[in-house]
Design a protein around this motif. Structure first.
Motif, short mmCIF file in Angstrom:
data_model
loop_
_atom_site.label_atom_id
_atom_site.label_comp_id
_atom_site.label_asym_id
_atom_site.label_seq_id
_atom_site.Cartn_x
_atom_site.Cartn_y
_atom_site.Cartn_z
N ASP A 6 0.84 -1.20 0.00
CA ASP A 6 0.00 0.00 0.00
C ASP A 6 0.87 1.25 0.00
O ASP A 6 0.60 2.22 -0.73
CB ASP A 6 -0.93 0.03 1.21
CG ASP A 6 -1.95 -1.08 1.23
OD1 ASP A 6 -2.37 -1.53 0.14
OD2 ASP A 6 -2.33 -1.51 2.33
N GLU A 7 1.91 1.25 0.82
CA GLU A 7 2.81 2.41 0.89
C GLU A 7 3.56 2.60 -0.43
O GLU A 7 3.71 3.73 -0.90
CB GLU A 7 3.82 2.22 2.03
CG GLU A 7 3.23 2.35 3.40
CD GLU A 7 4.30 2.28 4.48
OE1 GLU A 7 5.29 3.04 4.37
OE2 GLU A 7 4.15 1.47 5.40
N LEU A 8 4.03 1.50 -1.01
CA LEU A 8 4.74 1.58 -2.29
C LEU A 8 3.84 2.12 -3.39
O LEU A 8 4.22 2.99 -4.16
CB LEU A 8 5.29 0.20 -2.67
CG LEU A 8 6.01 0.08 -4.01
CD1 LEU A 8 7.21 1.02 -4.07
CD2 LEU A 8 6.44 -1.36 -4.24
N VAL A 9 2.62 1.63 -3.44
CA VAL A 9 1.66 2.10 -4.45
C VAL A 9 1.34 3.58 -4.24
O VAL A 9 1.27 4.34 -5.20
CB VAL A 9 0.38 1.23 -4.43
CG1 VAL A 9 -0.74 1.86 -5.23
CG2 VAL A 9 0.70 -0.18 -4.94
N HIS A 15 -1.05 4.29 -12.71
CA HIS A 15 -1.08 3.57 -13.98
C HIS A 15 -2.10 2.46 -13.85
O HIS A 15 -2.24 1.87 -12.77
CB HIS A 15 0.31 3.00 -14.28
CG HIS A 15 0.48 2.47 -15.66
ND1 HIS A 15 0.12 1.18 -15.99
CD2 HIS A 15 0.98 3.04 -16.78
CE1 HIS A 15 0.39 0.99 -17.28
NE2 HIS A 15 0.92 2.10 -17.78
N HIS A 16 -2.81 2.14 -14.93
CA HIS A 16 -3.85 1.11 -14.85
C HIS A 16 -3.29 -0.25 -14.43
O HIS A 16 -3.94 -0.99 -13.71
CB HIS A 16 -4.64 1.01 -16.16
CG HIS A 16 -3.86 0.47 -17.32
ND1 HIS A 16 -3.01 1.25 -18.07
CD2 HIS A 16 -3.81 -0.77 -17.83
CE1 HIS A 16 -2.48 0.51 -19.02
NE2 HIS A 16 -2.93 -0.72 -18.90
N GLU A 17 -2.07 -0.60 -14.85
CA GLU A 17 -1.49 -1.88 -14.44
C GLU A 17 -1.09 -1.86 -12.96
O GLU A 17 -1.15 -2.88 -12.29
CB GLU A 17 -0.33 -2.27 -15.34
CG GLU A 17 -0.82 -2.67 -16.72
CD GLU A 17 0.28 -3.20 -17.62
OE1 GLU A 17 1.33 -3.63 -17.13
OE2 GLU A 17 0.07 -3.17 -18.85
N LEU A 18 -0.68 -0.70 -12.45
CA LEU A 18 -0.40 -0.58 -11.02
C LEU A 18 -1.68 -0.79 -10.23
O LEU A 18 -1.67 -1.49 -9.20
CB LEU A 18 0.19 0.80 -10.70
CG LEU A 18 0.42 1.07 -9.21
CD1 LEU A 18 1.58 0.22 -8.68
CD2 LEU A 18 0.69 2.54 -8.98
N ARG A 19 -2.77 -0.23 -10.69
CA ARG A 19 -4.05 -0.42 -9.99
C ARG A 19 -4.47 -1.89 -9.99
O ARG A 19 -4.94 -2.40 -8.97
CB ARG A 19 -5.13 0.47 -10.61
CG ARG A 19 -4.90 1.96 -10.35
CD ARG A 19 -6.07 2.83 -10.76
NE ARG A 19 -6.42 2.76 -12.17
CZ ARG A 19 -5.91 3.52 -13.12
NH1 ARG A 19 -5.00 4.45 -12.82
NH2 ARG A 19 -6.30 3.40 -14.37
N ARG A 20 -4.26 -2.58 -11.11
CA ARG A 20 -4.57 -4.02 -11.16
C ARG A 20 -3.69 -4.81 -10.19
O ARG A 20 -4.16 -5.69 -9.48
CB ARG A 20 -4.37 -4.57 -12.57
CG ARG A 20 -5.46 -4.18 -13.52
CD ARG A 20 -5.25 -4.90 -14.83
NE ARG A 20 -5.97 -4.20 -15.88
CZ ARG A 20 -5.63 -4.19 -17.15
NH1 ARG A 20 -4.56 -4.84 -17.55
NH2 ARG A 20 -6.34 -3.54 -18.02
N PHE A 21 -2.40 -4.49 -10.20
CA PHE A 21 -1.45 -5.14 -9.28
C PHE A 21 -1.90 -4.93 -7.83
O PHE A 21 -1.96 -5.88 -7.04
CB PHE A 21 -0.05 -4.56 -9.50
CG PHE A 21 0.91 -4.73 -8.36
CD1 PHE A 21 1.50 -5.96 -8.11
CD2 PHE A 21 1.23 -3.66 -7.55
CE1 PHE A 21 2.39 -6.11 -7.06
CE2 PHE A 21 2.12 -3.79 -6.50
CZ PHE A 21 2.70 -5.03 -6.25
N HIS A 22 -2.24 -3.70 -7.49
CA HIS A 22 -2.61 -3.37 -6.12
C HIS A 22 -3.91 -4.08 -5.72
O HIS A 22 -4.01 -4.65 -4.62
CB HIS A 22 -2.74 -1.85 -5.95
CG HIS A 22 -2.86 -1.42 -4.54
ND1 HIS A 22 -3.68 -0.39 -4.15
CD2 HIS A 22 -2.27 -1.87 -3.40
CE1 HIS A 22 -3.58 -0.23 -2.85
NE2 HIS A 22 -2.75 -1.12 -2.37
#
Length: 165
Positions: A6-9, A15-22
């Motif tokens: 959560d902190e890293l994000v 980015h849409h792929e970051l949101r999917r990863f998270h």
């Protein structure tokens, strides 16, 4: 509860792929624990290096078997580089033990590959560093370090004894 991912994000570029990863991490925190546990096991067994790609495929296999056919979830290959970067950032002791290539995850997390030396030594793998040139160890650190086991990972070694017949 906020964790290291959560902190890293929160400090990363949207980015849409970051949101999917998270989102995937929030639904399946056991994946990160499994990956880190398996890397540690491999190093404890004397291996100097590992492959994120092989580990990702192995995690798919093992976690699906553990959950059973009624609870299958998809581990998208586009998420794998985000896990690789997150693991190197949260556990910099693994940095340089797996070959990595440039990825959109670098722009999102603010990392880059170190310049390749003119002559590579045996077993060399490029390290990640922060985009400002600092090593991962010297840059940003989460206030809540990632601790394996919070998500209930089975810590029993998956090593099969050799048949001595």
């Amino acid at each position: 509860m906020i964790d290291a991912i959560d902190e890293l994000v929160a400090r990363s570029r949207d980015h849409h792929e970051l949101r999917r990863f998270h989102q995937f991490h929030r639904q399946h925190p056991e994946v990160l624990d499994f990956l880190v546990s398996e890397i540690r096991l491999r190093i404890e067994q004397g291996f100097e290096a590992f492959s994120y790609h092989s580990l990702w495929q192995y995690a798919r296999w093992k976690l699906e078997l553990k959950s059973g056919p009624a609870d299958t979830y998809l581990m998208n290959d586009h998420t794998a580089p985000f896990y690789g970067r997150a693991i190197a950032i949260l556990h910099p002791e693994f940095n340089g033990r797996a070959e990595v290539r440039g990825s959109v995850a670098d722009k999102v997390f603010g990392t880059e590959l170190e310049p390749a030396p003119k002559k590579r030594t045996k077993g060399y793998a490029r390290r990640l560093r922060w985009a400002d040139g600092k090593s991962l160890e010297q840059g940003w650190r989460p206030t809540q370090p990632h601790v394996v086991g919070v998500a209930g990972v089975n810590k029993r070694a998956d090593i099969h004894p050799r048949n001595e017949d």
